[in-house]
Scaffold this active site. Structure first.
Site, PDB file in Angstrom:
ATOM      1  N   ASN A 268       0.762  -0.723  -0.089  1.00 12.20           N
ATOM      2  CA  ASN A 268      -0.201   0.074   0.353  1.00 12.20           C
ATOM      3  C   ASN A 268       0.994   1.294   0.070  1.00 12.20           C
ATOM      4  O   ASN A 268       1.475   1.416   1.403  1.00 12.20           O
ATOM      5  CB  ASN A 268      -1.070   0.048   1.276  1.00 12.20           C
ATOM      6  CG  ASN A 268      -1.969   1.359   1.151  1.00 12.20           C
ATOM      7  OD1 ASN A 268      -1.502   1.865   0.399  1.00 12.20           O
ATOM      8  ND2 ASN A 268      -2.559   0.761   2.613  1.00 12.20           N
TER       9      ASN A 268
ATOM     10  N   ARG B 130      -2.454  -1.718  -3.698  1.00 14.05           N
ATOM     11  CA  ARG B 130      -3.615  -1.103  -3.901  1.00 14.05           C
ATOM     12  C   ARG B 130      -3.268   0.171  -4.505  1.00 14.05           C
ATOM     13  O   ARG B 130      -2.227   1.153  -4.323  1.00 14.05           O
ATOM     14  CB  ARG B 130      -3.457  -0.555  -2.205  1.00 14.05           C
ATOM     15  CG  ARG B 130      -5.054   0.230  -1.588  1.00 14.05           C
ATOM     16  CD  ARG B 130      -4.644   0.711  -0.742  1.00 14.05           C
ATOM     17  NE  ARG B 130      -6.250   1.735  -1.050  1.00 14.05           N
ATOM     18  CZ  ARG B 130      -5.929   3.356   0.102  1.00 14.05           C
ATOM     19  NH1 ARG B 130      -4.425   3.474   0.689  1.00 14.05           N
ATOM     20  NH2 ARG B 130      -6.642   3.441   0.215  1.00 14.05           N
TER      21      ARG B 130
ATOM     22  N   HIS C 238     -12.020   3.312  -0.903  1.00 15.79           N
ATOM     23  CA  HIS C 238     -11.991   1.828   0.302  1.00 15.79           C
ATOM     24  C   HIS C 238     -13.286   0.931   0.102  1.00 15.79           C
ATOM     25  O   HIS C 238     -13.640  -0.019   0.795  1.00 15.79           O
ATOM     26  CB  HIS C 238     -13.291   3.073   1.652  1.00 15.79           C
ATOM     27  CG  HIS C 238     -12.376   3.940   2.443  1.00 15.79           C
ATOM     28  ND1 HIS C 238     -12.832   4.697   2.694  1.00 15.79           N
ATOM     29  CD2 HIS C 238     -11.057   3.788   2.814  1.00 15.79           C
ATOM     30  CE1 HIS C 238     -12.274   5.606   3.601  1.00 15.79           C
ATOM     31  NE2 HIS C 238     -10.884   4.911   3.524  1.00 15.79           N
TER      32      HIS C 238
ATOM     33  N   ASN D  25      -9.711   7.391   9.716  1.00 18.28           N
ATOM     34  CA  ASN D  25      -8.716   8.657   9.873  1.00 18.28           C
ATOM     35  C   ASN D  25      -9.999   9.595   8.157  1.00 18.28           C
ATOM     36  O   ASN D  25     -10.297  10.409   8.330  1.00 18.28           O
ATOM     37  CB  ASN D  25      -7.497   8.271   9.511  1.00 18.28           C
ATOM     38  CG  ASN D  25      -6.645   9.418  10.425  1.00 18.28           C
ATOM     39  OD1 ASN D  25      -7.822  10.544  10.793  1.00 18.28           O
ATOM     40  ND2 ASN D  25      -5.558   9.291  11.018  1.00 18.28           N
TER      41      ASN D  25
ATOM     42  N   ARG E  17     -10.484  15.670   6.697  1.00 21.02           N
ATOM     43  CA  ARG E  17     -10.709  16.875   5.596  1.00 21.02           C
ATOM     44  C   ARG E  17     -12.455  16.639   5.809  1.00 21.02           C
ATOM     45  O   ARG E  17     -13.038  16.114   7.116  1.00 21.02           O
ATOM     46  CB  ARG E  17     -11.436  14.948   4.610  1.00 21.02           C
ATOM     47  CG  ARG E  17      -9.823  14.794   3.817  1.00 21.02           C
ATOM     48  CD  ARG E  17      -9.877  13.509   2.995  1.00 21.02           C
ATOM     49  NE  ARG E  17      -8.962  12.448   3.483  1.00 21.02           N
ATOM     50  CZ  ARG E  17      -8.791  11.161   3.479  1.00 21.02           C
ATOM     51  NH1 ARG E  17      -9.803  10.675   2.516  1.00 21.02           N
ATOM     52  NH2 ARG E  17      -8.065  10.054   3.266  1.00 21.02           N
TER      53      ARG E  17
ATOM     54  N   GLU F  50      -8.060  -5.247   4.797  1.00 19.70           N
ATOM     55  CA  GLU F  50      -7.797  -4.670   2.996  1.00 19.70           C
ATOM     56  C   GLU F  50      -6.704  -5.561   2.650  1.00 19.70           C
ATOM     57  O   GLU F  50      -6.861  -6.444   1.421  1.00 19.70           O
ATOM     58  CB  GLU F  50      -7.288  -3.049   2.780  1.00 19.70           C
ATOM     59  CG  GLU F  50      -8.801  -2.583   2.961  1.00 19.70           C
ATOM     60  CD  GLU F  50      -7.695  -1.493   3.438  1.00 19.70           C
ATOM     61  OE1 GLU F  50      -8.167  -1.007   4.879  1.00 19.70           O
ATOM     62  OE2 GLU F  50      -9.081  -0.057   2.734  1.00 19.70           O
TER      63      GLU F  50
HETATM   64  P1  ADP Z   1      -6.164   4.875   8.941  1.00 19.05           P
HETATM   65  O1  ADP Z   1      -8.001   5.275   7.466  1.00 19.05           O
HETATM   66  O2  ADP Z   1      -5.344   5.806   8.739  1.00 19.05           O
HETATM   67  O3  ADP Z   1      -6.286   3.731   8.434  1.00 19.05           O
HETATM   68  P2  ADP Z   1      -7.913   4.292  10.645  1.00 19.05           P
HETATM   69  O4  ADP Z   1      -8.819   3.049  10.147  1.00 19.05           O
HETATM   70  O5  ADP Z   1      -6.466   2.889  11.248  1.00 19.05           O
HETATM   71  O6  ADP Z   1      -7.067   4.611  10.288  1.00 19.05           O
HETATM   72  O7  ADP Z   1      -8.439   4.840  12.051  1.00 19.05           O
HETATM   73  C1  ADP Z   1      -7.710   5.433  12.919  1.00 19.05           C
HETATM   74  C2  ADP Z   1      -8.585   6.256  13.585  1.00 19.05           C
HETATM   75  O8  ADP Z   1      -9.211   5.470  14.405  1.00 19.05           O
HETATM   76  C3  ADP Z   1      -7.791   7.486  14.406  1.00 19.05           C
HETATM   77  O9  ADP Z   1      -8.585   9.194  14.454  1.00 19.05           O
HETATM   78  C4  ADP Z   1      -8.047   6.823  15.903  1.00 19.05           C
HETATM   79  O10 ADP Z   1      -8.695   7.728  16.675  1.00 19.05           O
HETATM   80  C5  ADP Z   1      -9.289   6.275  15.622  1.00 19.05           C
HETATM   81  N1  ADP Z   1      -9.208   4.734  16.624  1.00 19.05           N
HETATM   82  C6  ADP Z   1      -8.002   3.423  16.912  1.00 19.05           C
HETATM   83  N2  ADP Z   1      -8.525   3.111  18.294  1.00 19.05           N
HETATM   84  C7  ADP Z   1      -9.498   3.611  19.047  1.00 19.05           C
HETATM   85  C8  ADP Z   1     -10.487   3.946  19.997  1.00 19.05           C
HETATM   86  N3  ADP Z   1     -10.381   2.737  21.201  1.00 19.05           N
HETATM   87  N4  ADP Z   1     -11.220   4.804  20.594  1.00 19.05           N
HETATM   88  C9  ADP Z   1     -11.586   5.455  19.751  1.00 19.05           C
HETATM   89  N5  ADP Z   1     -11.336   5.690  18.156  1.00 19.05           N
HETATM   90  C10 ADP Z   1     -10.112   4.978  18.071  1.00 19.05           C
END
Ligand code: ADP
Length: 399
Positions: free
Chosen positions: A8, A90, A179, A210, A240, A384
């Protein structure tokens, strides 16, 4: 044993996961950051908690791939390059061309590069990483897996914008979504968990990380999704803005002395969302913590986030005329009980009710709605990388 690497690549980073196939067991995974800058960071985790860590200057993606592949050999994660028989990449933008994952040949690489107009930060980097893999692993089969493929089944009324039609005809200006690999993976897993054919289900998948997007999956096909021409549209995200009125752009540019439209779009991409509203962080954990401590803007950011997710669920239940299952996935979806609770509490009219005991603190795979919910709510960790590795396996035989 044969191995497949799922790759990725972003504009300045490269994440990977190496699998033994077809067992799908993870042999190693890692991240290279700051490609193209000084002090690039290479981290590879493997074995029983072993870690390879280097800081060095990697001027481009070619150099990053070289370091990665050689580190696998030096650390004895692989014994020879020949063990890696497949590489899955990806790719963010597949446009209207790639309706499914594709074996890479010269034409496909050129098409991926040409689609760079739709994803300038991603597609060119992805094309150069594919080329680098072809160089270091000449015998391996390379496969491109597109974020947009799953959404190529959207009907015209959902992918067209209400703009002069010739913009679509001349420039392919339309919604593509993103996604897709994740939405497809969790929708299929949900059908398996419900013990029903996906062709008979109306599912709303909420990928809340994110970057965040919501998809309406009817009869196993994506029929609408919240991201748009680019991944800027849809729900509020980490940095965003999601959907806004386009007329705000010239207004804000005048008021704030923002000189170029690129700078304005950069603000929408990088300085908005949870970060922009809360002023605290783009990271939901930090925003939730600040809200608990009484920070009002952090609370508003959470309220807006949940509100936008609810609105999309409502829209998608409307266009499918019902919903059988709602799925939460990705960082926030998989981990934040508060988000899941607040979103579902707002859409109980759809026949779904959160089971508080099951939901609170729940992580992993499971049903989190009450037994009498007619619309089932599921928590499903997305994967993924394994989807990419599976596509490589599937297409390898056709190479
Ligand atoms: P990306 O799009 O970068 O792959 P992820 O799927 O890893 O993102 O998600 C990241 C988000 O998930 C961040 O906003 C992070 O704060 C949130 N996150 C991870 N663990 C928790 C948790 N225990 N409670 C709330 N939010 C969480």
């Amino acid at each position: 044993m044969t191995k497949t690497i799922a790759v990725n690549a972003g504009s300045s980073s490269l994440k990977f996961q190496l699998y033994n196939m077809p067992q799908e067991s993870v042999v190693a995974k890692g991240l290279i950051e700051r490609i193209g800058l000084n002090d690039s960071i290479v981290t590879i985790k493997y074995g029983e908690g072993q870690e390879f860590h280097r800081v060095l200057d990697l001027p481009n993606h070619d150099a990053a791939v070289d370091v990665l592949i050689n580190a696998l050999l030096d650390e004895k994660i692989i014994e020879s390059f020949d063990e890696i028989t497949g590489a899955g990449h990806r790719v963010v933008a597949g446009g209207e061309i790639f309706k499914e994952s594709a074996l890479i040949d010269d034409k496909a690489i050129q098409q991926i590069e040409d689609l760079g107009e739709f994803a300038p930060l991603h597609n060119p980097a992805e094309a150069s990483v594919i080329r680098a893999f072809q160089k270091v692993l000449p015998k391996a089969v390379n496969v491109a897996v597109f974020d947009t493929s799953f959404h190529t089944t959207m009907p015209k009324e959902n992918y067209l914008y209400s703009l002069p039609y010739e913009y679509y005809e001349k420039h392919k200006a339309r919604k593509y979504g993103a996604h897709g690999t994740s939405h497809q993976f969790v929708a299929h897993r949900a059908a398996e968990m419900l013990g029903k054919p996906i062709e008979e289900l109306k599912i709303i998948t909420c990928h809340l990380g994110n970057g965040a997007s919501i998809t309406a999956v009817e009869n196993g096909k994506s029929i609408d999704t919240s991201m748009g021409f680019t991944p800027l549209a849809g729900v509020t995200m980490g940095t965003r803005s999601g959907d806004i009125d386009a007329s705000l752009l010239p207004f804000l540019m005048r008021k704030e002395g923002i000189e170029s439209i690129e700078e304005m779009v950069n603000i929408l991409n990088k300085k908005s969302g949870l970060l922009g509203i809360s002023g605290v962080s783009s990271d939901m954990r930090e925003v939730e913590k600040a809200a608990e401590e009484g920070n009002e803007r952090a609370q508003v950011a959470i309220d807006i986030f949940n509100n936008r997710v609810k609105k999309y669920i409502g829209q998608y239940a409307a266009i499918m005329n019902g919903v059988d299952a709602i799925v939460f996935t990705a960082g926030i979806g998989e981990n934040s009980s508060i988000t899941r609770q607040q979103v579902i509490d707002g859409v109980t009219f759809l026949g779904c009710k959160i089971d508080e005991a099951k939901n609170t603190g729940f992580r992993g795979e499971g049903i989190i709605s009450t037994d009498d919910s007619t619309c089932v709510v599921l928590n499903i960790p997305t994967d993924e990388e394994v989807s990419i590795a599976r596509d490589v396996e599937r297409l390898k035989n056709k190479a």
